[in-house]
Design a protein around this motif. Sequence first.
Motif, PDB file in Angstrom:
ATOM      1  N   PRO A  80     -83.625  50.055  -2.420  1.00  0.00           N
ATOM      2  CA  PRO A  80     -82.896  49.759  -1.176  1.00  0.00           C
ATOM      3  C   PRO A  80     -83.401  48.518  -0.452  1.00  0.00           C
ATOM      4  O   PRO A  80     -82.637  47.869   0.266  1.00  0.00           O
ATOM      5  CB  PRO A  80     -83.115  51.016  -0.328  1.00  0.00           C
ATOM      6  CG  PRO A  80     -83.452  52.087  -1.295  1.00  0.00           C
ATOM      7  CD  PRO A  80     -84.198  51.413  -2.398  1.00  0.00           C
ATOM      8  N   TYR A  92     -74.585  50.382   5.678  1.00  0.00           N
ATOM      9  CA  TYR A  92     -75.145  51.731   5.557  1.00  0.00           C
ATOM     10  C   TYR A  92     -76.211  51.994   6.627  1.00  0.00           C
ATOM     11  O   TYR A  92     -77.076  52.846   6.450  1.00  0.00           O
ATOM     12  CB  TYR A  92     -75.746  51.920   4.165  1.00  0.00           C
ATOM     13  CG  TYR A  92     -74.723  51.922   3.057  1.00  0.00           C
ATOM     14  CD1 TYR A  92     -74.042  53.085   2.723  1.00  0.00           C
ATOM     15  CD2 TYR A  92     -74.424  50.759   2.356  1.00  0.00           C
ATOM     16  CE1 TYR A  92     -73.097  53.092   1.704  1.00  0.00           C
ATOM     17  CE2 TYR A  92     -73.472  50.750   1.335  1.00  0.00           C
ATOM     18  CZ  TYR A  92     -72.817  51.920   1.019  1.00  0.00           C
ATOM     19  OH  TYR A  92     -71.868  51.917   0.012  1.00  0.00           O
ATOM     20  N   ARG A 103     -80.086  59.076   8.991  1.00  0.00           N
ATOM     21  CA  ARG A 103     -79.414  58.830   7.705  1.00  0.00           C
ATOM     22  C   ARG A 103     -79.031  57.366   7.560  1.00  0.00           C
ATOM     23  O   ARG A 103     -78.393  56.781   8.434  1.00  0.00           O
ATOM     24  CB  ARG A 103     -78.145  59.672   7.588  1.00  0.00           C
ATOM     25  CG  ARG A 103     -78.384  61.149   7.420  1.00  0.00           C
ATOM     26  CD  ARG A 103     -77.125  61.833   6.921  1.00  0.00           C
ATOM     27  NE  ARG A 103     -77.106  63.252   7.255  1.00  0.00           N
ATOM     28  CZ  ARG A 103     -76.225  64.111   6.788  1.00  0.00           C
ATOM     29  NH1 ARG A 103     -75.259  63.699   5.984  1.00  0.00           N
ATOM     30  NH2 ARG A 103     -76.277  65.379   7.142  1.00  0.00           N
ATOM     31  N   TYR A 124     -85.090  53.825   4.342  1.00  0.00           N
ATOM     32  CA  TYR A 124     -83.784  54.339   3.928  1.00  0.00           C
ATOM     33  C   TYR A 124     -83.897  55.849   3.857  1.00  0.00           C
ATOM     34  O   TYR A 124     -84.703  56.400   3.108  1.00  0.00           O
ATOM     35  CB  TYR A 124     -83.377  53.767   2.572  1.00  0.00           C
ATOM     36  CG  TYR A 124     -81.984  54.203   2.148  1.00  0.00           C
ATOM     37  CD1 TYR A 124     -80.861  53.731   2.825  1.00  0.00           C
ATOM     38  CD2 TYR A 124     -81.800  55.090   1.095  1.00  0.00           C
ATOM     39  CE1 TYR A 124     -79.582  54.134   2.458  1.00  0.00           C
ATOM     40  CE2 TYR A 124     -80.528  55.489   0.717  1.00  0.00           C
ATOM     41  CZ  TYR A 124     -79.428  55.012   1.409  1.00  0.00           C
ATOM     42  OH  TYR A 124     -78.157  55.419   1.048  1.00  0.00           O
ATOM     43  N   MET A 126     -82.288  59.727   3.483  1.00  0.00           N
ATOM     44  CA  MET A 126     -81.244  60.481   2.808  1.00  0.00           C
ATOM     45  C   MET A 126     -81.308  61.943   3.218  1.00  0.00           C
ATOM     46  O   MET A 126     -82.397  62.537   3.221  1.00  0.00           O
ATOM     47  CB  MET A 126     -81.422  60.372   1.284  1.00  0.00           C
ATOM     48  CG  MET A 126     -81.175  58.981   0.741  1.00  0.00           C
ATOM     49  SD  MET A 126     -82.006  58.720  -0.853  1.00  0.00           S
ATOM     50  CE  MET A 126     -83.696  58.414  -0.292  1.00  0.00           C
ATOM     51  N   GLN A 134     -72.957  58.619   1.406  1.00  0.00           N
ATOM     52  CA  GLN A 134     -72.688  57.501   0.512  1.00  0.00           C
ATOM     53  C   GLN A 134     -73.920  56.611   0.410  1.00  0.00           C
ATOM     54  O   GLN A 134     -74.647  56.437   1.395  1.00  0.00           O
ATOM     55  CB  GLN A 134     -71.490  56.692   1.018  1.00  0.00           C
ATOM     56  CG  GLN A 134     -70.180  57.465   1.027  1.00  0.00           C
ATOM     57  CD  GLN A 134     -69.739  57.868  -0.364  1.00  0.00           C
ATOM     58  OE1 GLN A 134     -69.740  57.054  -1.289  1.00  0.00           O
ATOM     59  NE2 GLN A 134     -69.374  59.138  -0.522  1.00  0.00           N
ATOM     60  N   HIS A 135     -74.133  56.021  -0.777  1.00  0.00           N
ATOM     61  CA  HIS A 135     -75.291  55.173  -1.004  1.00  0.00           C
ATOM     62  C   HIS A 135     -74.840  53.808  -1.509  1.00  0.00           C
ATOM     63  O   HIS A 135     -73.770  53.679  -2.123  1.00  0.00           O
ATOM     64  CB  HIS A 135     -76.223  55.812  -2.038  1.00  0.00           C
ATOM     65  CG  HIS A 135     -76.689  57.182  -1.670  1.00  0.00           C
ATOM     66  ND1 HIS A 135     -77.660  57.409  -0.728  1.00  0.00           N
ATOM     67  CD2 HIS A 135     -76.304  58.421  -2.111  1.00  0.00           C
ATOM     68  CE1 HIS A 135     -77.861  58.712  -0.614  1.00  0.00           C
ATOM     69  NE2 HIS A 135     -77.047  59.343  -1.441  1.00  0.00           N
ATOM     70  N   LEU A 139     -78.118  51.873  -5.755  1.00  0.00           N
ATOM     71  CA  LEU A 139     -78.860  53.120  -5.803  1.00  0.00           C
ATOM     72  C   LEU A 139     -78.087  54.236  -6.513  1.00  0.00           C
ATOM     73  O   LEU A 139     -78.690  55.229  -6.957  1.00  0.00           O
ATOM     74  CB  LEU A 139     -79.197  53.562  -4.375  1.00  0.00           C
ATOM     75  CG  LEU A 139     -80.442  54.421  -4.138  1.00  0.00           C
ATOM     76  CD1 LEU A 139     -81.689  53.732  -4.674  1.00  0.00           C
ATOM     77  CD2 LEU A 139     -80.595  54.722  -2.657  1.00  0.00           C
ATOM     78  N   GLN A 140     -76.813  54.082  -6.650  1.00  0.00           N
ATOM     79  CA  GLN A 140     -75.975  55.164  -7.166  1.00  0.00           C
ATOM     80  C   GLN A 140     -76.356  55.646  -8.575  1.00  0.00           C
ATOM     81  O   GLN A 140     -76.310  56.859  -8.841  1.00  0.00           O
ATOM     82  CB  GLN A 140     -74.508  54.759  -7.106  1.00  0.00           C
ATOM     83  CG  GLN A 140     -73.971  54.698  -5.677  1.00  0.00           C
ATOM     84  CD  GLN A 140     -72.579  54.112  -5.579  1.00  0.00           C
ATOM     85  OE1 GLN A 140     -71.908  53.905  -6.599  1.00  0.00           O
ATOM     86  NE2 GLN A 140     -72.134  53.829  -4.361  1.00  0.00           N
ATOM     87  N   VAL A 143     -78.977  58.508  -8.327  1.00  0.00           N
ATOM     88  CA  VAL A 143     -78.759  59.676  -7.469  1.00  0.00           C
ATOM     89  C   VAL A 143     -79.176  60.983  -8.143  1.00  0.00           C
ATOM     90  O   VAL A 143     -79.817  61.835  -7.492  1.00  0.00           O
ATOM     91  CB  VAL A 143     -77.296  59.720  -6.977  1.00  0.00           C
ATOM     92  CG1 VAL A 143     -76.931  61.102  -6.428  1.00  0.00           C
ATOM     93  CG2 VAL A 143     -77.068  58.655  -5.908  1.00  0.00           C
TER      94      VAL A 143
END
Length: 364
Positions: A80, A92, A103, A124, A126, A134-135, A139-140, A143
Amino acid sequence: MPATTLPPVPHYESASVTQEDIDWADFPIIDISKSSTPEGRAELAPIVRDAMRTYGFIYVVNHGLTQAQNDRMVDIADIPFSQVSEDDKRQYASKIKETGSYRGFKPRQFWTIDNGVKDQIEHYNMHHSIVEQQHPKELQPFVPEIRAFAEHCHYRVLHPILRLLALGLELPEETFVKLHNFDAEGETYLRFMKYFPRTEEDESKTKNVWMKGHTDIGTISLLWCQPVTALQIMSPDGKWRYVKQIPNAIIANVGDSMEWLSGGYYKATIHRVFQPPADQRGYCRLGLLYFASGDDEVRIVPMKDSPVLKRVGITRKFADEDAPTMGEWRRARTKVYGIPELLQRKDNVIEEQIVNGLVVKHYN
């Protein structure tokens, strides 16, 4: 952690372990693997009880993840900050002051440390389910791994500690576990956090303090050890001491909510982040943290059925009927943290602010 083929991730190179002569804080190392049996829990419970009354901190080892798995999660934690564009970070961004939620991204220079100096901390955050927000696209791919890591923190580290704390109060061992449901409403966070080096001018203005002395909001905080020495705790004798970084260990500490649930029996320990030793200056400090809080609707009142509390008495911060819920307390503290409008005490050491009728102290 997932056993499938893992996507590649850039390696994060941290500082080497300090070679300076340090006055280290001293608190117990807990082999959490022993908590899997009744005999092991019986052995560990009094050690954890006494540590959380005296220091509010313990080390946790043998938690089920290898050093290699830990290292990979550190590599993921840097994504991130090193791979996401500034525009996407803003997309974000956390709505901290508006919603009382962390968040998303907290940018650098959001908080005031001292004498007008802003922080150099980026993180960052979560929701512990990971999939409920949503990221950034970078980073997705990770996950599933992040979700598995959060579950490990929750079930393999947090819950065993909560059982030991309940036993320390002579309560049924699931007492605190029942207040920390993974799928319930709440804002337990997994946080990737990066401290960036500061200028000599900023160090001078803040007397080398990177984050003021404070207690945490929630019940239990988990900090995965990393090489940069900067965390300090206020020891029982009133002195600040660095916390040693033990490879592949976790530092666990009590927060305000657990102190109140335990009627003051367990102590939310004062800790701060201070300039690292000379041989680590100029390096970033990247951390993995799991900030646990009870389910949002849980009211933070003492466990009056505890035989221990019946013997030693209960210390209350407020009347039971006025006690906030976990959600109310978290949102209130989050919204006001780091603002400069604090009430300075005459000794120039402690600053105070009022949150939901309670005095919250910050230690310079």
